[in-house]
Design an enzyme around this catalytic site. Structure first.
Site, PDB file in Angstrom:
ATOM      1  N   HIS A  44       0.831  -1.202   0.000  1.00 27.79           N
ATOM      2  CA  HIS A  44       0.000   0.000   0.000  1.00 27.79           C
ATOM      3  C   HIS A  44       0.867   1.254   0.000  1.00 27.79           C
ATOM      4  O   HIS A  44       0.864   2.028   0.946  1.00 27.79           O
ATOM      5  CB  HIS A  44      -0.927   0.008   1.226  1.00 27.79           C
ATOM      6  CG  HIS A  44      -2.014  -1.002   1.117  1.00 27.79           C
ATOM      7  ND1 HIS A  44      -2.449  -1.748   2.177  1.00 27.79           N
ATOM      8  CD2 HIS A  44      -2.747  -1.403   0.057  1.00 27.79           C
ATOM      9  CE1 HIS A  44      -3.404  -2.560   1.767  1.00 27.79           C
ATOM     10  NE2 HIS A  44      -3.601  -2.377   0.494  1.00 27.79           N
ATOM     11  N   GLU A 128      -5.997  -8.724   3.696  1.00 29.39           N
ATOM     12  CA  GLU A 128      -5.547  -9.736   4.681  1.00 29.39           C
ATOM     13  C   GLU A 128      -6.749 -10.518   5.234  1.00 29.39           C
ATOM     14  O   GLU A 128      -6.684 -11.740   5.392  1.00 29.39           O
ATOM     15  CB  GLU A 128      -4.798  -9.042   5.832  1.00 29.39           C
ATOM     16  CG  GLU A 128      -4.337 -10.030   6.890  1.00 29.39           C
ATOM     17  CD  GLU A 128      -3.759  -9.341   8.124  1.00 29.39           C
ATOM     18  OE1 GLU A 128      -3.168  -8.254   8.007  1.00 29.39           O
ATOM     19  OE2 GLU A 128      -3.906  -9.909   9.218  1.00 29.39           O
ATOM     20  N   CYS A 195       0.792  -8.167  14.907  1.00 31.63           N
ATOM     21  CA  CYS A 195       2.223  -8.417  14.705  1.00 31.63           C
ATOM     22  C   CYS A 195       3.040  -7.496  15.592  1.00 31.63           C
ATOM     23  O   CYS A 195       2.597  -6.397  15.939  1.00 31.63           O
ATOM     24  CB  CYS A 195       2.583  -8.303  13.235  1.00 31.63           C
ATOM     25  SG  CYS A 195       3.296  -6.753  12.767  1.00 31.63           S
TER      26      CYS A 195
END
Ligand code: F3S
Length: 287
Positions: A44, A128, A195
């Protein structure tokens, strides 16, 4: 007398590990012969996508636009069904799915096969999440926040797991988990799949925003983790700005500003951040 603006960097800027790996894998593939495309934008970030296009990486808008040669899958991952359709066309797949995303996919797959229903806290339109739901053997439930989680009607005889989009805001995930935990179910397991990079970037941006007069979040507006960094920065600093390139820096934002904080999304390369910093130093001065 004019005093130059001072720039403070967040502890993490530039590409995250997963995006760096994806771009390097695509660049290595571009050195080989034959047509090559990515399914959707590889990352992105407009500037990087344009640079990769100049080297020959075509963007396939959808699966039917993948016509042959090699197809690079982004770090967001791909649903197994879509991967099969592409392979069946004889196309070689280069899968750059980030290991943190792979972990969430594995949990979703294993637990749904073990009879758990899967609740994902994230944005259902994000690539995702579109890929992740493909790993769930029953229908996955996607909620974006605590409000949507509160409205969920859960079966008290069923088992559930909750996982997060890897770039989720930690507070938002905790809010949704709190609402779901308050409901009666046979079993509930929580897996924090945010994450480490995304969590650390958010924490660093918040700490930085408290100590500067203005904070700039550099990154693509289409990047979920960049938008989250902007949201968390805004909570701590009134003078927060999300910008994609140095051309967006306005002199008025720097009026009376001594310290500028810089943070960037995980898909923003260092060279874009550096151009923004140069422009800030050029335009900024305390009068
Ligand atoms: Fe991977 Fe986290 Fe980056 S999920 S792609 S390391 S933001």
């Amino acid at each position: 007398m004019k005093m130059p603006v001072k720039v403070k960097f967040a502890t993490k800027t530039g590409f995250c590990f997963g995006v760096k790996r994806a771009v390097e894998m695509a660049e290595a593939a571009l050195k080989r012969k034959g047509p090559i495309c990515s399914l959707g934008s590889l990352i992105h970030n407009e500037q990087v996508v344009t640079a990769l296009a100049a080297k020959g990486l075509r963007i396939a808008k959808n699966v039917s636009d993948v016509k042959g040669g090699t197809c690079v899958i982004s770090s967001h991952g791909i649903s197994p069904v879509i991967a099969e359709v592409i392979s069946a066309k004889g196309v070689k797949i280069i899968d750059t799915t980030c290991p943190f995303v792979l972990r969430a996919q594995k949990i979703a797959k294993c637990k749904s096969l073990a009879g758990y229903r899967v609740i994902i806290v994230g944005d259902e339109k994000h690539p995702e999440i579109k890929a992740l739901v493909g790993f769930v053997s029953t229908l996955a439930i996607v909620v974006k926040d605590g409000k949507e989680a509160r409205a969920l009607k859960l079966d008290n005889k069923a088992k559930y797991i909750v996982i997060a989009q890897t770039t989720q805001d930690r507070a938002n995930f905790a809010g949704a988990v709190k609402e779901i935990s308050a409901k009666r179910t046979k079993d509930l397991k929580i897996f924090n799949t945010i994450c480490r990079d995304a969590g650390e970037r958010q924490g660093a941006a918040m700490r930085l925003a408290r100590t500067v007069d203005a904070i700039f979040v550099v990154g693509g507006r289409s990047s979920a983790n960049t938008r989250r960094l902007y949201e968390v920065s805004k909570r701590k600093a009134k003078n927060a700005h999300l910008i994609e390139t140095e051309d967006e820096v306005r002199k008025s934002w720097l009026k009376g500003v001594s310290f500028v904080g810089i943070t960037s999304g995980a898909s923003t390369p260092e060279w874009v951040v550096n151009k923004v910093v140069r422009k800030i130093l050029e335009k900024g001065a305390v009068h």
